[in-house]
Design an enzyme around this catalytic site. Structure first.
Site, PDB file in Angstrom:
ATOM      1  N   LYS A  76      26.549  -7.708  -3.347  1.00 45.35           N
ATOM      2  CA  LYS A  76      27.533  -7.174  -3.743  1.00 45.35           C
ATOM      3  C   LYS A  76      28.316  -6.224  -2.425  1.00 45.35           C
ATOM      4  O   LYS A  76      29.763  -6.270  -2.273  1.00 45.35           O
ATOM      5  CB  LYS A  76      27.376  -5.807  -4.827  1.00 45.35           C
ATOM      6  CG  LYS A  76      28.449  -4.978  -5.077  1.00 45.35           C
ATOM      7  CD  LYS A  76      28.278  -3.995  -6.046  1.00 45.35           C
ATOM      8  CE  LYS A  76      27.382  -2.676  -5.721  1.00 45.35           C
ATOM      9  NZ  LYS A  76      28.364  -1.526  -4.843  1.00 45.35           N
ATOM     10  N   ASN A  77      27.658  -5.606  -1.658  1.00 45.14           N
ATOM     11  CA  ASN A  77      28.302  -4.756  -0.687  1.00 45.14           C
ATOM     12  C   ASN A  77      28.592  -5.721   0.428  1.00 45.14           C
ATOM     13  O   ASN A  77      28.992  -4.995   1.403  1.00 45.14           O
ATOM     14  CB  ASN A  77      26.914  -3.544  -0.370  1.00 45.14           C
ATOM     15  CG  ASN A  77      27.265  -2.589  -1.429  1.00 45.14           C
ATOM     16  OD1 ASN A  77      27.883  -2.752  -2.545  1.00 45.14           O
ATOM     17  ND2 ASN A  77      26.021  -1.830  -1.471  1.00 45.14           N
TER      18      ASN A  77
ATOM     19  N   ARG B  68      28.125  -3.326 -12.859  1.00 47.18           N
ATOM     20  CA  ARG B  68      28.852  -3.470 -11.332  1.00 47.18           C
ATOM     21  C   ARG B  68      28.085  -3.792 -10.379  1.00 47.18           C
ATOM     22  O   ARG B  68      28.824  -4.699  -9.378  1.00 47.18           O
ATOM     23  CB  ARG B  68      29.128  -1.848 -10.984  1.00 47.18           C
ATOM     24  CG  ARG B  68      30.235  -1.167 -12.039  1.00 47.18           C
ATOM     25  CD  ARG B  68      30.330   0.151 -11.487  1.00 47.18           C
ATOM     26  NE  ARG B  68      30.613   0.011  -9.878  1.00 47.18           N
ATOM     27  CZ  ARG B  68      30.307   0.935  -9.023  1.00 47.18           C
ATOM     28  NH1 ARG B  68      29.683   2.142  -9.587  1.00 47.18           N
ATOM     29  NH2 ARG B  68      30.556   0.869  -7.824  1.00 47.18           N
TER      30      ARG B  68
ATOM     31  N   ARG C 146      31.801  11.458  -1.281  1.00 43.21           N
ATOM     32  CA  ARG C 146      32.187  10.301  -0.532  1.00 43.21           C
ATOM     33  C   ARG C 146      33.568  10.605   0.361  1.00 43.21           C
ATOM     34  O   ARG C 146      34.704  10.165  -0.163  1.00 43.21           O
ATOM     35  CB  ARG C 146      32.546   9.430  -1.914  1.00 43.21           C
ATOM     36  CG  ARG C 146      31.502   8.984  -2.518  1.00 43.21           C
ATOM     37  CD  ARG C 146      30.232   8.516  -2.091  1.00 43.21           C
ATOM     38  NE  ARG C 146      30.083   7.335  -1.635  1.00 43.21           N
ATOM     39  CZ  ARG C 146      29.792   6.165  -2.146  1.00 43.21           C
ATOM     40  NH1 ARG C 146      29.693   6.210  -3.650  1.00 43.21           N
ATOM     41  NH2 ARG C 146      29.599   5.187  -1.753  1.00 43.21           N
TER      42      ARG C 146
ATOM     43  N   CYS D  34      32.082  10.479  -6.286  1.00 38.79           N
ATOM     44  CA  CYS D  34      31.422   9.744  -7.239  1.00 38.79           C
ATOM     45  C   CYS D  34      30.262  10.734  -7.697  1.00 38.79           C
ATOM     46  O   CYS D  34      29.967  11.547  -7.114  1.00 38.79           O
ATOM     47  CB  CYS D  34      31.266   8.438  -7.089  1.00 38.79           C
ATOM     48  SG  CYS D  34      30.164   8.268  -5.866  1.00 38.79           S
TER      49      CYS D  34
ATOM     50  N   ASP E 188      20.074   2.873  -1.330  1.00 37.46           N
ATOM     51  CA  ASP E 188      20.250   2.287  -2.441  1.00 37.46           C
ATOM     52  C   ASP E 188      19.021   1.663  -3.193  1.00 37.46           C
ATOM     53  O   ASP E 188      19.063   1.156  -4.420  1.00 37.46           O
ATOM     54  CB  ASP E 188      21.304   0.889  -2.185  1.00 37.46           C
ATOM     55  CG  ASP E 188      22.580   1.647  -2.167  1.00 37.46           C
ATOM     56  OD1 ASP E 188      23.409   0.358  -1.419  1.00 37.46           O
ATOM     57  OD2 ASP E 188      22.923   2.717  -2.061  1.00 37.46           O
TER      58      ASP E 188
HETATM   59  C1  EPZ Z   1      28.007   2.034   1.237  1.00 36.92           C
HETATM   60  O1  EPZ Z   1      28.939   2.730   0.731  1.00 36.92           O
HETATM   61  C2  EPZ Z   1      27.577   1.268   0.041  1.00 36.92           C
HETATM   62  N1  EPZ Z   1      28.491   0.586  -0.924  1.00 36.92           N
HETATM   63  C3  EPZ Z   1      26.712   2.017  -0.830  1.00 36.92           C
HETATM   64  O2  EPZ Z   1      26.174   1.204  -1.808  1.00 36.92           O
HETATM   65  C4  EPZ Z   1      25.516   2.539   0.219  1.00 36.92           C
HETATM   66  O3  EPZ Z   1      24.865   3.524  -0.602  1.00 36.92           O
HETATM   67  C5  EPZ Z   1      26.155   3.369   1.291  1.00 36.92           C
HETATM   68  O4  EPZ Z   1      27.005   2.223   2.027  1.00 36.92           O
HETATM   69  C6  EPZ Z   1      25.017   3.742   2.463  1.00 36.92           C
HETATM   70  O5  EPZ Z   1      24.322   2.673   2.694  1.00 36.92           O
HETATM   71  C7  EPZ Z   1      29.214  -0.286  -0.418  1.00 36.92           C
HETATM   72  O6  EPZ Z   1      29.065  -1.095   0.512  1.00 36.92           O
HETATM   73  C8  EPZ Z   1      30.490  -0.895  -1.409  1.00 36.92           C
HETATM   74  P1  EPZ Z   1      28.794   5.394   3.867  1.00 36.92           P
HETATM   75  P2  EPZ Z   1      30.006   3.844   1.929  1.00 36.92           P
HETATM   76  O7  EPZ Z   1      29.968   5.549   4.305  1.00 36.92           O
HETATM   77  O8  EPZ Z   1      30.275   2.863   2.981  1.00 36.92           O
HETATM   78  C9  EPZ Z   1      29.281  10.129   4.816  1.00 36.92           C
HETATM   79  C10 EPZ Z   1      25.626   0.946  -4.106  1.00 36.92           C
HETATM   80  O9  EPZ Z   1      24.722   1.453  -5.030  1.00 36.92           O
HETATM   81  N2  EPZ Z   1      30.598   9.702   5.137  1.00 36.92           N
HETATM   82  O10 EPZ Z   1      27.943   4.583   4.714  1.00 36.92           O
HETATM   83  O11 EPZ Z   1      30.813   4.578   1.188  1.00 36.92           O
HETATM   84  C11 EPZ Z   1      28.872   9.692   3.231  1.00 36.92           C
HETATM   85  O12 EPZ Z   1      29.156  11.089   2.281  1.00 36.92           O
HETATM   86  C12 EPZ Z   1      26.579   1.683  -3.113  1.00 36.92           C
HETATM   87  O13 EPZ Z   1      25.839  -0.395  -4.044  1.00 36.92           O
HETATM   88  C13 EPZ Z   1      31.264  10.756   5.783  1.00 36.92           C
HETATM   89  O14 EPZ Z   1      30.884  11.975   5.906  1.00 36.92           O
HETATM   90  O15 EPZ Z   1      28.695   4.840   2.515  1.00 36.92           O
HETATM   91  C14 EPZ Z   1      27.382   9.444   3.207  1.00 36.92           C
HETATM   92  O16 EPZ Z   1      26.879  10.709   3.065  1.00 36.92           O
HETATM   93  C15 EPZ Z   1      26.491   3.303  -3.520  1.00 36.92           C
HETATM   94  N3  EPZ Z   1      32.450  10.187   6.229  1.00 36.92           N
HETATM   95  C16 EPZ Z   1      27.206   8.864   4.497  1.00 36.92           C
HETATM   96  O17 EPZ Z   1      28.330   8.964   5.362  1.00 36.92           O
HETATM   97  C17 EPZ Z   1      32.950   8.982   6.019  1.00 36.92           C
HETATM   98  O18 EPZ Z   1      34.272   8.968   6.239  1.00 36.92           O
HETATM   99  C18 EPZ Z   1      27.043   7.359   4.189  1.00 36.92           C
HETATM  100  O19 EPZ Z   1      28.170   6.820   3.639  1.00 36.92           O
HETATM  101  C19 EPZ Z   1      32.334   8.251   5.469  1.00 36.92           C
HETATM  102  C20 EPZ Z   1      31.072   8.331   5.045  1.00 36.92           C
END
Ligand code: EPZ
Length: 420
Positions: A22-23, A398, A120, A115, A306
Site C-alpha cells: 500500500k505504501n 484501508r 502529521r 490523524c 507500522d
Molecule cells: C508513511 O507516512 C507511511 N504512510 C506510514 O504508514 C508510516 O507509518 C510512516 O511513513 C513512517 O514509516 C504512507 O506511506 C502512505 P513520515 P508519512 O513523514 O510519510 C514527522 C500505515 O499504517 N514529520 O515518514 O506521512 C511525522 O510527524 C501508515 O501504513 C514531520 O515532522 O510519515 C512523524 O513523526 C501510517 N514533518 C515522522 O516525521 C513532515 O513534514 C515520520 O513521518 C513530515 C513528517
C-alpha cells in the site's frame, strides 16, 4: 459499518500470498501525474486507500482504469488543485503535491491535518518545495506551492523523528523535472521510496542513491510513460508472520521480501519464532516458548512503526516483561486500551508501553482505531479464547487486502458481519 467476528484459539496453518505494498502504490500512482503518457502499474492491492487515490487522480483529470491487480493511468491534461475533501480524508494523498508542482509548477492541496496516530505535519515537504524555488501559501485549509521555474538545490529533510517517507517521495518527484541537480540529505531509505525511484527512473528520471540517506536527482525536461510492478507489502508480511507466531501455527508467506524485513525478522527470532527462507517465500512458526523482547521503532532499516502494534499483541501473549518504545509518532498506542479489554496488562510510560505478558486473553467486543492497531486486535483475537468482535473494520480494509478471507484460508474462524 462492518465488523469482524473472530473465534480464537485456532493455530494458523497453510500459505498466504503477500499483496503489493500500500505504501508503495500510493506514491507510484501519484507519480503518473508527472507525464502525459500512459503508465501501467501491476500487483496493485485491492484496498480502499488505493481506490481513493484513483478517485483523486480522476478528479485531477487523469484517466484511471483498474483491471484486477493492474491499474492504467493516463494524465494527459490535469488540473493543479486537489479536492479539499478527498485529500483531507486520506493523508497519503499529500504525495500528489510533488508531481503537480513538478509538472504544472503549481499545486494546491488541502492541509492533510492530523490523524489518530499523531499531528502529521508537512513542514519538511514544504521545506523541500521551497528549496526548489516554490513560493508557498497556506490559507483556508489549503496549501499552495507555485514556481516560475524549479531549480535543483541541496537540502536537508531530517525532522524531529528523523527522515520523512512521503516528504522524501514528494520532493524527489518534484525534483525530477527541476533544472539542475538536487541533493536530498537525510532522505528516507524505506523500500517504498526505492520502489518509487525505480519507477521514476523507468519514466526517464535520473535518480541515484535511493535507499541511502543521500538522494541525487538530475532534472530532465520531461518524463515518459512506463510499466512497473509494486514491491510486496512488508508490513502485511510482518502482520501474518506475527499472527502465525501468536497462534502457534505454521504459515508460508508467499512472495514476502526478507531483505525488506531484517529488523522485524531479527526481533521475531529473538522472541522465539523460527523463520526459514524458502526461495522467495518465508516459512514462519514458533521455535519453542515465546520470549519477551524490547523494541524501539525507528526509521528504516530500524524496526518499523507500522509493525509496533502487531508486535505488542504478540508480547501480550509472551510470559515476562517487554518494553515497546514508539519514536516515530506521538500517539500510536490506541491499541493498548482495546488490548486491555481482551485481558492484556500494559502500562504506558511516556513513549513506552510496558507489557506484562503471558496472561490468557479472552474474546470481547473491541473497536478498531487506526490501520495497524486494528491488525493488532485481529492478532489478539486469533489467540484469545472465545469470540472477539472488531468493530469499524473499514480501518483494516484501508491497508489489508481481503484480510478475513486470507485468514480463513489459513484455518482461522473469522466472519465479516454488518455491525448491529
Ligand atoms: C508513511 O507516512 C507511511 N504512510 C506510514 O504508514 C508510516 O507509518 C510512516 O511513513 C513512517 O514509516 C504512507 O506511506 C502512505 P513520515 P508519512 O513523514 O510519510 C514527522 C500505515 O499504517 N514529520 O515518514 O506521512 C511525522 O510527524 C501508515 O501504513 C514531520 O515532522 O510519515 C512523524 O513523526 C501510517 N514533518 C515522522 O516525521 C513532515 O513534514 C515520520 O513521518 C513530515 C513528517
Amino acid at each position: 459499518m462492518e465488523s469482524l467476528i473472530i473465534k480464537g484459539g485456532v493455530p494458523l496453518h497453510g500459505e498466504v500470498t503477500i499483496s503489493g505494498a500500500k505504501n508503495a502504490v500510493l506514491p507510484l500512482m501519484a507519480a503518473t501525474l508527472l507525464t502525459a503518457e500512459p503508465c501501467t502499474i501491476r500487483r496493485v492491492p485491492n484496498l480502499s486507500d488505493v481506490r481513493f487515490m484513483g478517485q483523486i487522480l480522476t478528479w485531477l483529470g487523469a484517466k484511471v482504469e483498474f483491471d484486477g491487480d493492474t491499474v492504467r493511468i493516463e494524465a494527459r491534461k490535469i488540473r493543479g488543485a486537489g479536492d479539499y475533501d478527498l485529500v483531507r480524508k486520506m493523508r497519503g494523498s499529500i504525495c500528489i503535491m510533488g508531481p503537480l508542482l513538478g509538472r504544472l509548477k503549481k499545486a494546491t492541496v488541502s492541509l492533510p491535518g492530523g490523524c489518530i496516530i499523531g499531528a502529521r505535519p508537512i513542514n519538511l515537504h514544504l521545506k523541500g518545495f521551497a528549496a526548489l524555488g516554490a513560493k508557498l501559501k497556506v490559507e483556508n485549509g489549503y496549501v499552495e506551492a507555485s514556481a516560475k521555474r524549479l531549480v535543483g538545490a541541496e537540502m536537508f529533510l531530517g525532522g524531529r523523528a528523523g527522515s520523512t517517507v512521503l516528504g522524501t517521495a514528494n520532493v524527489m518527484m518534484a525534483a525530477t523535472l527541476a533544472e539542475g541537480i538536487t541533493v536530498i540529505e537525510s532522505a528516507a531509505c524505506e523500500p517504498e521510496v526505492v520502489d518509487l525511484a525505480n519507477f521514476l527512473n523507468a519514466m526517464g528520471a535520473k535518480i541515484v542513491g535511493a535507499g541511502s540517506p543521500t538522494l541525487t536527482i538530475t532534472g530532465v525536461k520531461e518524463l515518459h510513460g512506463a510499466e512497473h510492478e509494486v514491491i510486496p507489502d512488508r508490513i502485511e508480511a510482518a502482520t501474518y508472520a506475527i499472527a502465525a507466531a501468536a497462534t502457534d501455527g505454521e504459515v508460508l508467506l508467499r512472495g514476502a521480501r526478507p531483505d525488506h524485513l531484517h529488523a522485524v525478522l531479527d526481533k521475531l527470532r529473538d522472541a522465539g519464532v523460527k523463520i526459514e527462507r524458502k526461495g522467495p517465500d518465508l516459512l514462519v512458526r514458533r521455535n519453542g516458548r515465546l520470549k519477551p523482547v524490547d523494541i524501539t521503532t525507528l526509521t528504516y532499516s530500524g524496526f518499523p512503526t507500522d509493525v509496533q502494534a502487531q508486535m505488542m499483541a504478540l508480547m501480550v501473549l509472551t510470559p515476562g516483561i517487554s518494553i515497546i518504545t514508539e519514536r516515530i509518532f506521538e500517539s500510536r498506542f490506541m491499541h493498548v486500551s482495546e488490548l486491555a479489554r481482551l485481558g492484556a496488562d500494559i502500562e504506558i510510560e511516556g513513549p513506552s508501553a510496558i507489557i506484562k505478558g503471558g496472561k490468557p486473553l479472552s474474546g470481547a467486543p473491541v473497536m478498531a482505531s487506526d490501520l495497524r492497531a486494528s491488525a493488532a486486535l485481529v492478532i489478539a483475537g486469533l489467540a484469545a479464547t472465545g469470540a472477539t468482535q472488531i468493530n469499524r473494520v473499514y480501518h483494516l480494509d484501508r491497508g489489508y487486502e481481503n484480510m478475513d478471507s486470507k485468514l480463513r484460508g489459513l484455518g482461522a474462524r473469522v466472519e465479516r458481519i454488518e455491525e448491529a
